[in-house]
Motif scaffolding. Structure first.
Motif, PDB file in Angstrom:
ATOM      1  N   PHE A  90      10.961  10.392 -13.527  1.00  0.00           N
ATOM      2  CA  PHE A  90      11.677  11.343 -12.560  1.00  0.00           C
ATOM      3  C   PHE A  90      12.688  11.883 -13.186  1.00  0.00           C
ATOM      4  O   PHE A  90      13.752  11.580 -13.523  1.00  0.00           O
ATOM      5  N   GLN A 147       0.837  14.591   0.580  1.00  0.00           N
ATOM      6  CA  GLN A 147       0.663  16.031   0.775  1.00  0.00           C
ATOM      7  C   GLN A 147       0.554  16.494   2.303  1.00  0.00           C
ATOM      8  O   GLN A 147       0.298  15.558   2.963  1.00  0.00           O
ATOM      9  N   TYR A 171       8.887   6.123  -4.168  1.00  0.00           N
ATOM     10  CA  TYR A 171       7.715   6.677  -4.200  1.00  0.00           C
ATOM     11  C   TYR A 171       6.355   5.866  -4.681  1.00  0.00           C
ATOM     12  O   TYR A 171       5.204   6.114  -4.343  1.00  0.00           O
ATOM     13  N   ARG A 172       6.867   4.811  -5.512  1.00  0.00           N
ATOM     14  CA  ARG A 172       5.709   3.912  -5.917  1.00  0.00           C
ATOM     15  C   ARG A 172       5.065   3.286  -4.416  1.00  0.00           C
ATOM     16  O   ARG A 172       4.047   3.257  -4.536  1.00  0.00           O
ATOM     17  N   SER A 229       2.997   6.170  -2.651  1.00  0.00           N
ATOM     18  CA  SER A 229       1.773   6.460  -3.387  1.00  0.00           C
ATOM     19  C   SER A 229       0.909   5.499  -3.401  1.00  0.00           C
ATOM     20  O   SER A 229      -0.233   5.632  -3.654  1.00  0.00           O
ATOM     21  N   TYR A 230       1.150   4.321  -3.078  1.00  0.00           N
ATOM     22  CA  TYR A 230       0.469   2.933  -3.229  1.00  0.00           C
ATOM     23  C   TYR A 230      -0.377   2.853  -1.845  1.00  0.00           C
ATOM     24  O   TYR A 230      -1.837   2.679  -2.129  1.00  0.00           O
ATOM     25  N   HIS A 264      16.381   3.470 -13.452  1.00  0.00           N
ATOM     26  CA  HIS A 264      15.314   3.596 -12.810  1.00  0.00           C
ATOM     27  C   HIS A 264      14.807   5.091 -12.760  1.00  0.00           C
ATOM     28  O   HIS A 264      14.364   5.935 -11.773  1.00  0.00           O
ATOM     29  N   ALA A 265      14.506   5.543 -14.190  1.00  0.00           N
ATOM     30  CA  ALA A 265      13.903   6.794 -14.184  1.00  0.00           C
ATOM     31  C   ALA A 265      12.840   6.873 -14.546  1.00  0.00           C
ATOM     32  O   ALA A 265      12.173   7.978 -14.379  1.00  0.00           O
ATOM     33  N   ILE A 266      11.987   5.807 -14.635  1.00  0.00           N
ATOM     34  CA  ILE A 266      10.398   5.929 -14.766  1.00  0.00           C
ATOM     35  C   ILE A 266       9.866   4.785 -13.842  1.00  0.00           C
ATOM     36  O   ILE A 266      10.521   3.787 -13.706  1.00  0.00           O
ATOM     37  N   GLY A 267       8.495   5.184 -13.167  1.00  0.00           N
ATOM     38  CA  GLY A 267       8.353   3.951 -12.304  1.00  0.00           C
ATOM     39  C   GLY A 267       6.836   4.468 -12.176  1.00  0.00           C
ATOM     40  O   GLY A 267       6.077   5.379 -12.688  1.00  0.00           O
ATOM     41  N   PHE A 268       6.107   3.208 -11.582  1.00  0.00           N
ATOM     42  CA  PHE A 268       4.734   3.632 -11.277  1.00  0.00           C
ATOM     43  C   PHE A 268       4.338   4.396  -9.891  1.00  0.00           C
ATOM     44  O   PHE A 268       4.921   4.278  -9.211  1.00  0.00           O
ATOM     45  N   MET A 269       3.454   5.018 -10.013  1.00  0.00           N
ATOM     46  CA  MET A 269       2.762   5.972  -8.949  1.00  0.00           C
ATOM     47  C   MET A 269       1.382   5.474  -8.734  1.00  0.00           C
ATOM     48  O   MET A 269       0.445   5.214  -9.779  1.00  0.00           O
ATOM     49  N   GLY A 270       0.909   5.443  -7.485  1.00  0.00           N
ATOM     50  CA  GLY A 270      -0.544   5.344  -7.269  1.00  0.00           C
ATOM     51  C   GLY A 270      -1.013   3.882  -7.288  1.00  0.00           C
ATOM     52  O   GLY A 270      -0.511   2.808  -7.456  1.00  0.00           O
ATOM     53  N   ARG A 271      -2.495   3.758  -7.233  1.00  0.00           N
ATOM     54  CA  ARG A 271      -3.047   2.486  -7.477  1.00  0.00           C
ATOM     55  C   ARG A 271      -4.421   2.481  -7.986  1.00  0.00           C
ATOM     56  O   ARG A 271      -4.943   3.504  -8.324  1.00  0.00           O
ATOM     57  N   VAL A 324      12.317   5.893  -7.286  1.00  0.00           N
ATOM     58  CA  VAL A 324      10.977   5.419  -8.230  1.00  0.00           C
ATOM     59  C   VAL A 324      10.437   4.456  -7.434  1.00  0.00           C
ATOM     60  O   VAL A 324       9.098   4.355  -7.119  1.00  0.00           O
ATOM     61  N   VAL A 328       6.784  13.093 -11.966  1.00  0.00           N
ATOM     62  CA  VAL A 328       6.446  12.836 -10.618  1.00  0.00           C
ATOM     63  C   VAL A 328       5.717  14.155 -10.079  1.00  0.00           C
ATOM     64  O   VAL A 328       4.781  13.942  -9.504  1.00  0.00           O
ATOM     65  N   PRO A 364      16.072   2.449  -5.106  1.00  0.00           N
ATOM     66  CA  PRO A 364      15.713   3.704  -6.212  1.00  0.00           C
ATOM     67  C   PRO A 364      14.681   4.480  -5.540  1.00  0.00           C
ATOM     68  O   PRO A 364      13.529   4.025  -5.106  1.00  0.00           O
ATOM     69  N   GLU A 418      15.085  14.153 -12.265  1.00  0.00           N
ATOM     70  CA  GLU A 418      16.206  14.098 -11.614  1.00  0.00           C
ATOM     71  C   GLU A 418      17.282  12.812 -12.202  1.00  0.00           C
ATOM     72  O   GLU A 418      18.304  12.944 -12.284  1.00  0.00           O
ATOM     73  N   LEU A 423       2.010  14.540  -8.605  1.00  0.00           N
ATOM     74  CA  LEU A 423       1.424  15.027  -7.342  1.00  0.00           C
ATOM     75  C   LEU A 423       0.908  16.221  -7.428  1.00  0.00           C
ATOM     76  O   LEU A 423      -0.197  16.488  -6.303  1.00  0.00           O
TER      77      LEU A 423
END
Lengths: 209, 162
Positions: free
Chosen positions: A165, B78, B66-67, B70-71, A149-156, B63, A201, B61, A167, A205
């Motif tokens: 990530f 912030q 955060y998903r 942030s969605y 789980h070192a890479i993931g989606f953010m936002g929409r 990840v 990440v 996780p 860490e 941000l």
């Protein structure tokens, strides 16, 4: 249990429960894909594998990677309608993936095959291409196969990004499985092999991605 | 519903607040969104330390935390002010001059939309519809709805907000 169906005029016997895409590949019929990976759950985001399916006299368009075979199905993997869908999809993806206006790898091949005008939507995209088509292969491989789980989606929406990530990225130094998966080559070319700070990440941000 | 105001003094420690929120749903992973909503109400936003704590205590996780965070628009990654001002930019409010209302508020508070004031008192946000188009142009200050307020009305409300 097996079912009988027709793909591009060819009679195909397939195991019940497998997808149209898998049945077609077993029968030696090629369907293009961008987000499909044999070891992962179907994701259905790229839609490139769309095919025409006729069941009980009704025609519909489905993604072949996420639709299971049924008895008596008639599948067309190429038709004017399908070709138009794939052409438009490539045209829409092109501005985000092109490097200096040039497509690479599989995208280039697909663009040529379907006669896509890769500049069609260029003017409507941001200046700096993200080079990511959000296929999620890296994210899903890291979750489902590697388990880090070192890479993931953010936002929409238009702000959606795949982010690292740092860490969690200790394992990445030796793993790097996603480097070869990335259909646009973004990950190997934009990630520093040691620190993984190309698109973390924190960058997201800070609004830098 | 949640109270969007939080006092700057006496904010609970991240681990304690997370433990309480997670515990109230029986450590159920499925309750991730509810847990985050509760924590957003406590802190006013979702600090990185809180998200990492949620990930650890719920065994989800980081990840994925955060998903989700942030969605949804309901979450903020912030820092936000103690008072949230939401100006409606929906179609009905738009034609009834909500842009002018936004400008007035901007001028009174000397801050731009999507900003938090430096003293941490206010955050000025725009939203797409507050669901009360007949009241337009409408602004919600700490979830209290004001229909077409005058500059004097606004000043009074802002002055009474700590």
């Amino acid at each position: 249990m097996t079912v009988e169906l027709q793909i591009d005029g060819k009679e195909v016997r397939a195991e019940e429960g497998i997808t149209i895409l898998e049945a077609a590949r077993e029968a030696g019929i090629a369907i293009p894909t961008l987000c499909y990976h044999t070891e992962l759950m179907p994701h259905g985001t790229c839609r490139i594998c769309s095919v025409e399916v006729e069941t009980r006299g009704r025609m519909r368009t489905v993604v072949s990677c996420g639709c299971s075979v049924e008895q008596g199905m008639v599948v067309k993997t190429r038709s004017p309608r399908i070709d138009r869908i794939r052409k438009t999809l490539i045209e829409l993806l092109a501005p985000t993936t092109a490097v200096d206006g040039e497509l690479g790898g599989q995208m280039k091949k697909l663009a040529r095959e379907y006669g896509a005008d890769t500049h069609r939507f260029e003017s409507r995209f941001r200046d700096r291409p993200t080079r990511c088509i959000l296929c999620g292969q890296c994210v899903r491989y890291c979750d489902e196969v590697v388990g880090e789980h070192a890479i993931g989606f953010m936002g929409r929406g238009v702000d959606r990004r795949a982010v690292f990530f740092p860490e969690k990225a200790k394992a990445c130094v030796t793993c790097q499985a996603c480097f070869n998966l990335c259909p646009t080559g973004k990950i190997p070319s934009e990630t520093d092999f040691v620190v993984f700070d190309g698109f973390s990440v924190d960058d997201y941000l800070a609004g830098e991605l | 519903m949640m109270v969007s105001t939080t006092k700057s003094k006496g904010l609970p420690k991240a681990s304690g607040a997370v433990k309480k929120a997670v515990g109230s749903y029986g450590k159920d992973k499925e309750a991730l969104i509810q847990v985050l909503l509760d924590l957003q109400a406590v802190f006013g936003w979702l600090p990185p330390g809180v998200l990492r704590e949620v990930s650890e205590q719920l065994d989800v996780p980081v990840v994925q935390v955060y998903r989700i965070a942030s969605y949804y628009k309901a979450f903020s990654l912030q820092p936000r002010g103690r008072h949230i001002i939401k100006v409606c930019m929906g179609t009905a409010c738009q034609v009834r001059r909500s842009p002018q209302l936004l400008n007035t508020i901007s001028a009174v508070l000397k801050m731009k939309p999507c900003e938090t004031s430096t003293d941490g008192r206010f955050t000025l946000e725009t939203v797409n519809c507050l669901g009360c188009c007949a009241m337009g142009p409408v602004v919600a200050i700490d979830d209290v709805y004001h229909s077409n307020p005058s500059t004097a009305d606004l000043q009074k409300v802002f002055e009474s907000a700590e």
